[in-house]
Enzyme design. Sequence first.
Site, PDB file in Angstrom:
ATOM      1  N   GLY A  30      -3.225   9.927   6.463  1.00 56.91           N
ATOM      2  CA  GLY A  30      -2.998   8.695   7.206  1.00 56.91           C
ATOM      3  C   GLY A  30      -1.554   8.255   7.358  1.00 56.91           C
ATOM      4  O   GLY A  30      -1.076   8.035   8.475  1.00 56.91           O
ATOM      5  N   ARG A  55      -8.915   8.421  17.352  1.00 51.08           N
ATOM      6  CA  ARG A  55     -10.081   9.241  17.025  1.00 51.08           C
ATOM      7  C   ARG A  55     -11.055   9.357  18.196  1.00 51.08           C
ATOM      8  O   ARG A  55     -11.688  10.398  18.371  1.00 51.08           O
ATOM      9  CB  ARG A  55     -10.812   8.660  15.816  1.00 51.08           C
ATOM     10  CG  ARG A  55     -10.043   8.905  14.549  1.00 51.08           C
ATOM     11  CD  ARG A  55     -10.793   8.349  13.383  1.00 51.08           C
ATOM     12  NE  ARG A  55     -10.156   8.728  12.141  1.00 51.08           N
ATOM     13  CZ  ARG A  55     -10.281   8.051  11.018  1.00 51.08           C
ATOM     14  NH1 ARG A  55     -11.012   6.958  10.983  1.00 51.08           N
ATOM     15  NH2 ARG A  55      -9.676   8.453   9.920  1.00 51.08           N
ATOM     16  N   GLY A  74      -8.628  12.500   4.194  1.00 50.67           N
ATOM     17  CA  GLY A  74      -9.303  13.061   3.018  1.00 50.67           C
ATOM     18  C   GLY A  74      -9.759  14.494   3.250  1.00 50.67           C
ATOM     19  O   GLY A  74      -9.645  15.341   2.355  1.00 50.67           O
ATOM     20  N   LYS A 131       0.940   8.044  -5.128  1.00 50.09           N
ATOM     21  CA  LYS A 131       0.373   8.450  -6.415  1.00 50.09           C
ATOM     22  C   LYS A 131       0.350   9.944  -6.659  1.00 50.09           C
ATOM     23  O   LYS A 131      -0.131  10.705  -5.821  1.00 50.09           O
ATOM     24  CB  LYS A 131      -1.074   7.939  -6.478  1.00 50.09           C
ATOM     25  CG  LYS A 131      -1.183   6.444  -6.707  1.00 50.09           C
ATOM     26  CD  LYS A 131      -2.607   6.041  -6.509  1.00 50.09           C
ATOM     27  CE  LYS A 131      -3.093   5.077  -7.555  1.00 50.09           C
ATOM     28  NZ  LYS A 131      -4.560   4.948  -7.431  1.00 50.09           N
TER      29      LYS A 131
END
Length: 399
Positions: free
Chosen positions: A357, A36, A380, A201
Amino acid sequence: MSKFSQHNFANQKALVRVDFNVPLDKVTFEIKDDTRIKAAIPTIEKILEDGGSVILMSHMGRPKDGPEAKSSLQNIIKHVSDLLGGKKVLFANECVGDEAVQISKDLQPGEILLLENLRFYKEEEDGDEAFAKKLSQLGDVWVNDAFGTAHRAHASTAVIAKFFSVENRFFGYLMEAEVSSAEKVMHKSEKPFTAIIGGAKVSDKILIIENLLERATDIIIGGGMAYTFMKARGGNIGNSLCEDDRLSNAITLLEKAKAKNVSIHLPEDSVIADKFSADANTKVAASDNIPDGWLGLDIGPKAVSVFSEVIKKSKTILWNGPMGVFEMEKFQNGTKSIAFAVAEATTNGAFSLIGGGDSVAAINQFHLAEKVSYVSTGGGALLEYFEGKELPGIKAVTA
Ligand code: AMP
């Protein structure tokens, strides 16, 4: 908004929101992955080369009660300086207040100031207007280069915009690249467009799948989430991961896909294991016929073959989430094979965007980051973008 590359920042103080939220070693506070920070360097260098000065602001971690050593941006000063060729990086122990104001005022062209962690102030996450105003007073222009936090309406990522006229608001190079890659996939995709969605999920991925049903021609579903779909269709999934409260969501998605003529590809077979462990006994089974006591931890060879063919025929590819527990060697073949198929499709002219990620970790683990079109720094933020949501950090700059 003005175009960053066309603006001359000479003699201007640029307040740059970066995402320096890098993982640190718990004991030594050393940086474990500087991706980053590296991603923001071209933006910083452009401003300095123009003869401007840079005031960097970022968050780090999730401090709950104000300042704490493990989330201090002091931990990264030296590394930022090293990545800028050894240039001195000044530091303010605060974001707003006399010290920050004074150092900013004294900042000369070519100099860099790093402010302390924005999240040491609860006003940052609250989107407090007075705090945003104080921050804005440190610089002449505002550059948002923090795609990783673009889905947050925080003081420094969004609220601050109102204190800069539209011509003094910019995307940095990173933000520009992120937004243009995401837009290309979302709005200008060449067909066939395949979305590969994996991970643990279903609940995290329902909205993105729903939105992609409007755009993709093919959706590949792998990873732990595939077993909820298998069970919803009446299959036996043994002890595989399953969200029983999402079975009806899974059925609805499959029905919607059929109505919209989108092909959903579920893994025909799986590598199953007798325990969730790197040294488990394994075998291959049909994904809808997994014996009790066994669990699916990777897609099987037939699924690899079908998925790879779909991917190789695609002109646009979006990949979020691994096909299995790729962190363990016995269960990494699915994710690895899909990574290679994406790379091959890219070599043959497809546009491929990898985000989130774990898929980024996978593409790096297999040394394929250079072989795909774009690897996003946003987890996100990218997910929310593809859920069809408007990201506050983007809107604030452009509106
Ligand atoms: P997510 O954050 O939802 O994208 O999930 C990523 C995680 O899902 C990774 O840590 C994988 O190890 C895990 N995962 C992938 N496939 C499976 C599976 N079949 N069973 C359990 N966990 C899985």
